[in-house]
Design a protein around this motif. Structure first.
Motif, PDB file in Angstrom:
ATOM      1  N   THR A   1      -9.974  83.551 132.237  1.00  0.00           N
ATOM      2  CA  THR A   1      -9.891  84.318 130.988  1.00  0.00           C
ATOM      3  C   THR A   1      -8.443  84.371 130.506  1.00  0.00           C
ATOM      4  O   THR A   1      -7.535  84.681 131.292  1.00  0.00           O
ATOM      5  CB  THR A   1     -10.401  85.756 131.209  1.00  0.00           C
ATOM      6  OG1 THR A   1     -11.735  85.695 131.708  1.00  0.00           O
ATOM      7  CG2 THR A   1     -10.376  86.546 129.906  1.00  0.00           C
ATOM      8  N   PRO A   2      -8.192  84.073 129.241  1.00  0.00           N
ATOM      9  CA  PRO A   2      -6.813  84.138 128.722  1.00  0.00           C
ATOM     10  C   PRO A   2      -6.250  85.558 128.826  1.00  0.00           C
ATOM     11  O   PRO A   2      -6.979  86.548 128.767  1.00  0.00           O
ATOM     12  CB  PRO A   2      -6.953  83.707 127.258  1.00  0.00           C
ATOM     13  CG  PRO A   2      -8.244  82.952 127.205  1.00  0.00           C
ATOM     14  CD  PRO A   2      -9.139  83.589 128.226  1.00  0.00           C
ATOM     15  N   VAL A   3      -4.939  85.640 128.993  1.00  0.00           N
ATOM     16  CA  VAL A   3      -4.240  86.926 129.089  1.00  0.00           C
ATOM     17  C   VAL A   3      -3.270  87.018 127.919  1.00  0.00           C
ATOM     18  O   VAL A   3      -2.370  86.184 127.779  1.00  0.00           O
ATOM     19  CB  VAL A   3      -3.470  87.046 130.426  1.00  0.00           C
ATOM     20  CG1 VAL A   3      -2.748  88.393 130.492  1.00  0.00           C
ATOM     21  CG2 VAL A   3      -4.420  86.878 131.601  1.00  0.00           C
ATOM     22  N   GLU A   4      -3.454  88.024 127.071  1.00  0.00           N
ATOM     23  CA  GLU A   4      -2.606  88.165 125.891  1.00  0.00           C
ATOM     24  C   GLU A   4      -1.341  88.940 126.240  1.00  0.00           C
ATOM     25  O   GLU A   4      -1.400  90.019 126.819  1.00  0.00           O
ATOM     26  CB  GLU A   4      -3.362  88.884 124.769  1.00  0.00           C
ATOM     27  CG  GLU A   4      -4.516  88.067 124.205  1.00  0.00           C
ATOM     28  CD  GLU A   4      -5.160  88.731 123.000  1.00  0.00           C
ATOM     29  OE1 GLU A   4      -4.772  89.880 122.691  1.00  0.00           O
ATOM     30  OE2 GLU A   4      -6.040  88.112 122.384  1.00  0.00           O
ATOM     31  N   ARG A   5      -0.201  88.361 125.895  1.00  0.00           N
ATOM     32  CA  ARG A   5       1.092  89.017 126.032  1.00  0.00           C
ATOM     33  C   ARG A   5       1.613  89.359 124.642  1.00  0.00           C
ATOM     34  O   ARG A   5       0.936  89.144 123.639  1.00  0.00           O
ATOM     35  CB  ARG A   5       2.078  88.106 126.768  1.00  0.00           C
ATOM     36  CG  ARG A   5       1.567  87.597 128.114  1.00  0.00           C
ATOM     37  CD  ARG A   5       1.367  88.707 129.111  1.00  0.00           C
ATOM     38  NE  ARG A   5       0.997  88.184 130.429  1.00  0.00           N
ATOM     39  CZ  ARG A   5       0.662  88.942 131.464  1.00  0.00           C
ATOM     40  NH1 ARG A   5       0.643  90.265 131.334  1.00  0.00           N
ATOM     41  NH2 ARG A   5       0.343  88.391 132.624  1.00  0.00           N
ATOM     42  N   GLU A   6       2.838  89.895 124.597  1.00  0.00           N
ATOM     43  CA  GLU A   6       3.360  90.353 123.307  1.00  0.00           C
ATOM     44  C   GLU A   6       3.569  89.200 122.333  1.00  0.00           C
ATOM     45  O   GLU A   6       3.216  89.301 121.157  1.00  0.00           O
ATOM     46  CB  GLU A   6       4.676  91.104 123.512  1.00  0.00           C
ATOM     47  CG  GLU A   6       5.224  91.718 122.229  1.00  0.00           C
ATOM     48  CD  GLU A   6       6.455  92.568 122.480  1.00  0.00           C
ATOM     49  OE1 GLU A   6       6.967  93.154 121.510  1.00  0.00           O
ATOM     50  OE2 GLU A   6       6.903  92.642 123.641  1.00  0.00           O
ATOM     51  N   PHE A   7       4.142  88.091 122.808  1.00  0.00           N
ATOM     52  CA  PHE A   7       4.465  86.988 121.907  1.00  0.00           C
ATOM     53  C   PHE A   7       3.772  85.678 122.287  1.00  0.00           C
ATOM     54  O   PHE A   7       4.064  84.646 121.693  1.00  0.00           O
ATOM     55  CB  PHE A   7       5.983  86.755 121.867  1.00  0.00           C
ATOM     56  CG  PHE A   7       6.745  87.925 121.311  1.00  0.00           C
ATOM     57  CD1 PHE A   7       6.595  88.307 119.992  1.00  0.00           C
ATOM     58  CD2 PHE A   7       7.598  88.656 122.118  1.00  0.00           C
ATOM     59  CE1 PHE A   7       7.290  89.386 119.476  1.00  0.00           C
ATOM     60  CE2 PHE A   7       8.298  89.738 121.614  1.00  0.00           C
ATOM     61  CZ  PHE A   7       8.141  90.107 120.288  1.00  0.00           C
ATOM     62  N   TYR A   8       2.909  85.701 123.266  1.00  0.00           N
ATOM     63  CA  TYR A   8       2.210  84.479 123.646  1.00  0.00           C
ATOM     64  C   TYR A   8       0.910  84.843 124.350  1.00  0.00           C
ATOM     65  O   TYR A   8       0.685  85.996 124.734  1.00  0.00           O
ATOM     66  CB  TYR A   8       3.084  83.605 124.557  1.00  0.00           C
ATOM     67  CG  TYR A   8       3.435  84.234 125.885  1.00  0.00           C
ATOM     68  CD1 TYR A   8       2.644  84.036 127.013  1.00  0.00           C
ATOM     69  CD2 TYR A   8       4.563  85.043 126.016  1.00  0.00           C
ATOM     70  CE1 TYR A   8       2.957  84.615 128.232  1.00  0.00           C
ATOM     71  CE2 TYR A   8       4.889  85.631 127.226  1.00  0.00           C
ATOM     72  CZ  TYR A   8       4.082  85.412 128.334  1.00  0.00           C
ATOM     73  OH  TYR A   8       4.390  85.998 129.538  1.00  0.00           O
ATOM     74  N   VAL A   9       0.054  83.834 124.495  1.00  0.00           N
ATOM     75  CA  VAL A   9      -1.203  83.993 125.226  1.00  0.00           C
ATOM     76  C   VAL A   9      -1.137  83.085 126.445  1.00  0.00           C
ATOM     77  O   VAL A   9      -0.819  81.897 126.336  1.00  0.00           O
ATOM     78  CB  VAL A   9      -2.419  83.630 124.352  1.00  0.00           C
ATOM     79  CG1 VAL A   9      -3.709  83.791 125.155  1.00  0.00           C
ATOM     80  CG2 VAL A   9      -2.458  84.510 123.105  1.00  0.00           C
ATOM     81  N   GLU A  10      -1.413  83.658 127.586  1.00  0.00           N
ATOM     82  CA  GLU A  10      -1.369  82.914 128.848  1.00  0.00           C
ATOM     83  C   GLU A  10      -2.765  82.377 129.156  1.00  0.00           C
ATOM     84  O   GLU A  10      -3.746  83.115 129.114  1.00  0.00           O
ATOM     85  CB  GLU A  10      -0.890  83.863 129.949  1.00  0.00           C
ATOM     86  CG  GLU A  10      -0.758  83.255 131.317  1.00  0.00           C
ATOM     87  CD  GLU A  10      -0.310  84.301 132.320  1.00  0.00           C
ATOM     88  OE1 GLU A  10      -1.116  84.619 133.226  1.00  0.00           O
ATOM     89  OE2 GLU A  10       0.817  84.816 132.189  1.00  0.00           O
ATOM     90  N   HIS A  11      -2.838  81.072 129.455  1.00  0.00           N
ATOM     91  CA  HIS A  11      -4.120  80.428 129.760  1.00  0.00           C
ATOM     92  C   HIS A  11      -4.079  79.927 131.212  1.00  0.00           C
ATOM     93  O   HIS A  11      -3.593  78.819 131.482  1.00  0.00           O
ATOM     94  CB  HIS A  11      -4.369  79.252 128.812  1.00  0.00           C
ATOM     95  CG  HIS A  11      -4.387  79.631 127.366  1.00  0.00           C
ATOM     96  ND1 HIS A  11      -5.515  80.084 126.713  1.00  0.00           N
ATOM     97  CD2 HIS A  11      -3.392  79.634 126.434  1.00  0.00           C
ATOM     98  CE1 HIS A  11      -5.231  80.332 125.450  1.00  0.00           C
ATOM     99  NE2 HIS A  11      -3.945  80.077 125.250  1.00  0.00           N
TER     100      HIS A  11
END
Length: 210
Positions: free
Chosen positions: A134-144
């Motif tokens: 599941t992708p993880v949303e950060r402040e300035f990017y999305v972690e895949h």
């Protein structure tokens, strides 16, 4: 007027017997002293009423002048460094554009997974699994994040890891485990991550959405 006589009269005065209504009959020296005191008090009152506020205003103006001069010097120094700062900002913007260009967009993630699979095949590895988490949303990017499990000999696994690191898109590698399997092969399990850029305005819109 005899000064010695007036001095004796002043010395003979009893303070308790003085009456302001009879001030005209007081010794001349006492009248003179009282007049001088009145003049002094008058000037002191005038100074307190007229000059003291002006002195405070002057001191305040001096402090304001000092503050403005300090601000001017600070801003002048900033202005002197402004061209250099602009150049640094432009350089950083250029580097940021390069890095953002190395991040896959959301629709490009499946294509990146295909590139990793092709790298494993080119390295003659057996692919057991490549699974997206599941992708993880950060402040300035999305972690895949995604899991990778492949099998092969030591040198081919090393070649595969080098190929993944050399992909045009950024892929970071984490949590390696390397275990022997049947036939003298090794099984590599690891967590890999890639990232997609998340513009600040997009993050703000999502936070404001109900």
């Amino acid at each position: 007027m005899n000064l010695a006589t007036e001095w004796r009269r002043l010395k003979d005065v009893e303070p308790g017997e003085l009456d302001i209504k009879e001030a005209g009959g007081w010794p001349f020296l006492l009248q003179l002293i009282c007049c001088l005191l009145m003049v002094g008090l008058t000037f002191a009152g005038l100074y307190w009423y007229l000059a003291a506020p002006k002195a405070q205003e002057l001191e305040g103006a001096r402090q304001e002048e000092t503050r403005l001069l300090r601000d001017y010097r600070s801003k002048a120094a900033q202005a002197a460094h402004l061209p250099m700062l602009r150049e640094q900002v432009e350089t950083l913007d250029g580097r940021l554009d390069v890095l953002v260009g190395m991040l896959p967009s959301g629709p490009e993630i499946p294509s990146l997974i295909d590139d990793i699979s092709e790298s494993a095949i080119d390295s003659q590895l057996v692919i057991d699994a490549i699974r997206l988490r599941t992708p993880v949303e950060r402040e300035f990017y999305v972690e895949h994040p995604f899991d990778i499990q492949v099998r092969g000999d030591y040198h081919r696994i090393g070649s595969f890891l080098a190929a993944v690191a050399d992909l045009p898109r950024i892929v970071t590698q984490h949590d390696f485990t390397l275990e022997p399997t049947e036939g003298g092969r090794l099984e590599l399990s690891m967590l890999a991550r890639t990232y997609s850029y998340r513009p600040p305005e997009a993050a703000s819109d999502e936070e404001e959405a109900p």
